[in-house]
Motif scaffolding. Structure first.
Motif, PDB file in Angstrom:
ATOM      1  N   ALA A 193       0.848  -1.190   0.000  1.00 27.02           N
ATOM      2  CA  ALA A 193       0.000   0.000   0.000  1.00 27.02           C
ATOM      3  C   ALA A 193       0.881   1.236   0.000  1.00 27.02           C
ATOM      4  N   VAL A 194       0.304   2.345  -0.423  1.00 26.00           N
ATOM      5  CA  VAL A 194       0.977   3.642  -0.375  1.00 26.00           C
ATOM      6  C   VAL A 194       0.182   4.513   0.589  1.00 26.00           C
ATOM      7  N   LEU A 195       0.864   4.969   1.650  1.00 26.98           N
ATOM      8  CA  LEU A 195       0.194   5.817   2.630  1.00 26.98           C
ATOM      9  C   LEU A 195       0.854   7.185   2.674  1.00 26.98           C
ATOM     10  N   VAL A 204       4.478   0.632   1.667  1.00 24.29           N
ATOM     11  CA  VAL A 204       4.658  -0.262   2.808  1.00 24.29           C
ATOM     12  C   VAL A 204       4.126  -1.655   2.510  1.00 24.29           C
ATOM     13  N   LYS A 205       4.731  -2.653   3.176  1.00 27.94           N
ATOM     14  CA  LYS A 205       4.278  -4.039   3.159  1.00 27.94           C
ATOM     15  C   LYS A 205       4.064  -4.471   4.601  1.00 27.94           C
ATOM     16  N   ILE A 206       3.387  -5.583   4.786  1.00 28.42           N
ATOM     17  CA  ILE A 206       3.177  -6.124   6.126  1.00 28.42           C
ATOM     18  C   ILE A 206       4.519  -6.631   6.657  1.00 28.42           C
ATOM     19  N   LEU A 218      -3.204   4.100  -2.283  1.00 30.58           N
ATOM     20  CA  LEU A 218      -3.247   2.995  -3.223  1.00 30.58           C
ATOM     21  C   LEU A 218      -3.018   1.690  -2.485  1.00 30.58           C
ATOM     22  N   VAL A 219      -3.698   0.634  -2.931  1.00 28.80           N
ATOM     23  CA  VAL A 219      -3.469  -0.707  -2.393  1.00 28.80           C
ATOM     24  C   VAL A 219      -3.391  -1.667  -3.571  1.00 28.80           C
ATOM     25  N   LYS A 220      -2.358  -2.521  -3.564  1.00 28.57           N
ATOM     26  CA  LYS A 220      -2.248  -3.574  -4.570  1.00 28.57           C
ATOM     27  C   LYS A 220      -2.389  -4.908  -3.859  1.00 28.57           C
ATOM     28  N   LYS A 221      -3.411  -5.652  -4.230  1.00 27.30           N
ATOM     29  CA  LYS A 221      -3.673  -6.959  -3.637  1.00 27.30           C
ATOM     30  C   LYS A 221      -3.768  -7.966  -4.774  1.00 27.30           C
ATOM     31  N   ASN A 222      -2.899  -8.969  -4.740  1.00 26.56           N
ATOM     32  CA  ASN A 222      -2.736  -9.931  -5.828  1.00 26.56           C
ATOM     33  C   ASN A 222      -2.398  -9.171  -7.110  1.00 26.56           C
ATOM     34  N   ILE A 227       1.604  -3.850  10.797  1.00 24.68           N
ATOM     35  CA  ILE A 227       1.008  -5.099  11.269  1.00 24.68           C
ATOM     36  C   ILE A 227      -0.025  -5.626  10.277  1.00 24.68           C
ATOM     37  N   HIS A 228      -0.890  -4.737   9.798  1.00 24.32           N
ATOM     38  CA  HIS A 228      -2.038  -5.201   9.012  1.00 24.32           C
ATOM     39  C   HIS A 228      -2.462  -4.134   8.011  1.00 24.32           C
ATOM     40  N   ILE A 229      -2.797  -4.564   6.808  1.00 24.36           N
ATOM     41  CA  ILE A 229      -3.392  -3.685   5.795  1.00 24.36           C
ATOM     42  C   ILE A 229      -4.816  -4.200   5.567  1.00 24.36           C
ATOM     43  N   ASN A 230      -5.790  -3.399   5.949  1.00 21.94           N
ATOM     44  CA  ASN A 230      -7.183  -3.814   5.878  1.00 21.94           C
ATOM     45  C   ASN A 230      -7.872  -3.080   4.745  1.00 21.94           C
ATOM     46  N   LEU A 231      -8.315  -3.814   3.736  1.00 27.01           N
ATOM     47  CA  LEU A 231      -8.948  -3.224   2.571  1.00 27.01           C
ATOM     48  C   LEU A 231     -10.413  -3.612   2.540  1.00 27.01           C
ATOM     49  N   PHE A 232     -11.282  -2.614   2.608  1.00 27.82           N
ATOM     50  CA  PHE A 232     -12.716  -2.844   2.444  1.00 27.82           C
ATOM     51  C   PHE A 232     -13.085  -2.417   1.037  1.00 27.82           C
TER      52      PHE A 232
END
Length: 106
Positions: free
Chosen positions: A3-5, A14-16, A40-44, A99-104
């Motif tokens: 993700a980009v924060l 950042v990564k977990i 931004l979030v990249k998942k898979n 610790i955690h990236i939570n994407l809703f």
């Protein structure tokens, strides 16, 4: 997954499990903090992009340590004018562990 924060006017990728140095945050060591300004979030293979930030997305991080960076010296000097000014600066920082990236999904 990454993700980009945005924090303190700067953007961080950042990564977990990553340890990240940010501007000074007034929290005790071991406290869990949340970041809401996620760009931004990249998942898979999917990329979720905010305009400008993603809603309902949170990154949780644990405060790892506080410290001060290496000293930088600022020198101002004019030759033949009897002018010399020396100044130093050490920037405070806070290290956090992601610790955690939570994407809703929206």
């Amino acid at each position: 997954m990454y993700a980009v924060l945005m924090n303190g006017g700067k953007q961080y990728r950042v990564k977990i499990g990553q340890i990240l140095r940010l501007e000074k945050i007034n929290c005790k060591i071991g406290k869990v903090i949340k970041f809401n300004n996620i760009l931004l979030v990249k998942k898979n293979e999917k990329i979720f992009l905010g305009q400008p930030i993603l809603k309902n997305t949170v990154i949780k991080a644990c405060v790892y340590k506080h410290g001060r960076k290496k000293k930088i010296n600022i020198i101002k000097f004019n030759r033949r004018k009897h002018y010399k000014k020396k100044q130093g600066h050490r920037q405070n920082y806070t290290s956090v562990k992601i610790i955690h990236i939570n994407l809703f999904k929206e």
